[in-house]
Design an enzyme around this catalytic site. Structure first.
Site, short mmCIF file in Angstrom:
data_model
loop_
_atom_site.label_atom_id
_atom_site.label_comp_id
_atom_site.label_asym_id
_atom_site.label_seq_id
_atom_site.Cartn_x
_atom_site.Cartn_y
_atom_site.Cartn_z
N TYR A 86 13.47 -23.67 10.47
CA TYR A 86 12.77 -22.86 10.02
C TYR A 86 12.81 -21.20 9.69
CZ TYR A 86 8.70 -26.03 11.51
OH TYR A 86 7.77 -26.94 11.89
N LYS A 114 18.09 -33.33 20.33
CA LYS A 114 19.01 -34.86 20.09
C LYS A 114 20.02 -34.53 19.49
CE LYS A 114 17.57 -37.65 17.48
NZ LYS A 114 17.08 -39.09 18.41
N ASP A 153 13.32 -37.99 20.43
CA ASP A 153 12.18 -39.74 20.08
C ASP A 153 11.63 -39.75 21.17
OD1 ASP A 153 14.78 -40.17 20.08
OD2 ASP A 153 15.06 -41.30 18.71
N ASP A 212 7.29 -27.19 17.52
CA ASP A 212 6.10 -27.58 17.19
C ASP A 212 5.76 -28.67 16.38
OD1 ASP A 212 4.36 -26.60 14.73
OD2 ASP A 212 6.19 -26.41 12.52
#
Length: 334
Positions: free
Chosen positions: A123, A170, A203, A227
């Site tokens: 971002y 991740k 995930d 987000d």
């Protein structure tokens, strides 16, 4: 009397923010609002989506109540929201996700809080074209920012007597960037031995969140995953219309509903004011006005549970103003 910056925003923003200020006033808290503009409203008036006058007001008042602002997709000016967070170093986005009885949802007893790092990751908007047919975005994770958001999450857990903090990542794929975020959070976790700590791959977290949201308490994530999870988690408790949020740093706090500008219904008087009003509740708690905050929260809960004076998205038929009036009429010390 308190002083705070008021940013009505775009689309339905002015309608729901007006509802929030009306309820705060009715609860007996005196706030002098300094109204400023951000986003398309600011572009129309100043040819600048984030005027210096607005930044200065927030820096002086240290508190703002803000409506949603529009960011065009794939074109136009850079997100004013992201620029605002970076200019004021609002490094934490906090989203309480809590079941409100009466709101349409398949889940019961959800009560979790998401801490999203707010200043870096993808971002930051560092991207460029490589020739005509490829684009590259650069993901930046720093130890300082990661430890800072982790410290806020764990400190909150201690203060609010929460039991567990979950870190999502991740690092199995992005071993350097997400690996740094994970190791930074882990180092902070070691300073809070009384708080249960767990690490999950992002995930897997998303999958389990829609199966067993009650498993989670406080969560801490990098910007992008935070987000996405915040938006999805809102769906567990009835949607973005009932979820408040705050972007907060050392010097300022900007309270803002999590929903968008909803341009398709702007000006029709049918927008759900709940999220904006609950942002007002968070703002009052931040000021130490806990009694007034609880009165408003309890009134919102009673009105939604009763179901007679709620907007269409909550299964009712009344207007924004009528729902706001019902909340004001239900204010009490109960």
């Amino acid at each position: 009397m308190y002083k705070a910056t008021l940013i009505p925003g775009d689309g339905i923003g002015p309608e729901v923010i007006s509802a929030a200020t009306s309820v705060i006033e009715a609860a007996g808290v005196d706030i002098k609002w300094d109204e400023k503009q951000v986003g398309q409203a600011a572009m129309a008036k100043y040819n600048n989506p984030l005027p210096e006058d607005t930044i200065n007001s927030i820096e002086i008042n240290r508190i703002a109540l803000k409506g949603p602002t529009t960011t065009e997709i794939g074109k136009g000016f850079r997100s004013a929201n992201i620029s605002l967070r970076q200019r004021l170093n609002l490094y934490a986005n906090i989203r309480p996700i809590k079941t409100i009885e009466g709101a349409k949802t398949k889940y019961k007893g959800v009560d979790l809080v998401i801490f999203r790092e707010n200043t870096e990751d993808l971002y930051m908007g560092i991207e460029h074209m490589i020739g005509k047919d490829a684009a590259e975005s650069i993901k930046i994770i720093t130890r300082e920012a990661s430890e800072r958001i982790a410290s806020m999450a764990f400190s909150y857990a201690v203060k609010e007597k929460r039991k567990k903090v979950t870190c999502a990542h991740k690092a199995n794929i992005m071993k350097l960037s997400d690996g740094l975020f994970l190791s930074s959070v882990r180092s902070v976790a070691g300073k809070f031995p009384d708080i249960q700590y767990e690490e999950v791959i992002a995930d897997g977290l998303f999958m389990n969140m829609v199966m067993n949201p009650q498993d989670y308490d406080v969560l801490v994530l990098p910007n992008l995953y935070g987000d996405l999870l915040s938006e999805m988690s809102a769906g567990l408790v009835g949607g973005l219309g009932v979820v408040p949020g705050v972007n907060i740093g050392v010097e300022a706090a900007v309270f803002e509903p999590t929903h968008g500008t909803a341009l398709d219904i702007a000006g029709q008087g049918i927008a759900n004011p709940t999220a904006a009003i609950l942002c007002g509740v968070m703002l009052l708690r931040h000021l130490g006005e806990k009694a007034a905050a609880e009165r408003i929260y309890n009134s919102v809960s009673r009105v939604i549970k009763d179901g007679k004076h709620v907007t269409r998205d909550l299964g009712g038929t009344v207007s924004t103003l009528d729902m706001t009036k019902a909340i004001i009429d239900n204010l009490s010390d109960r």
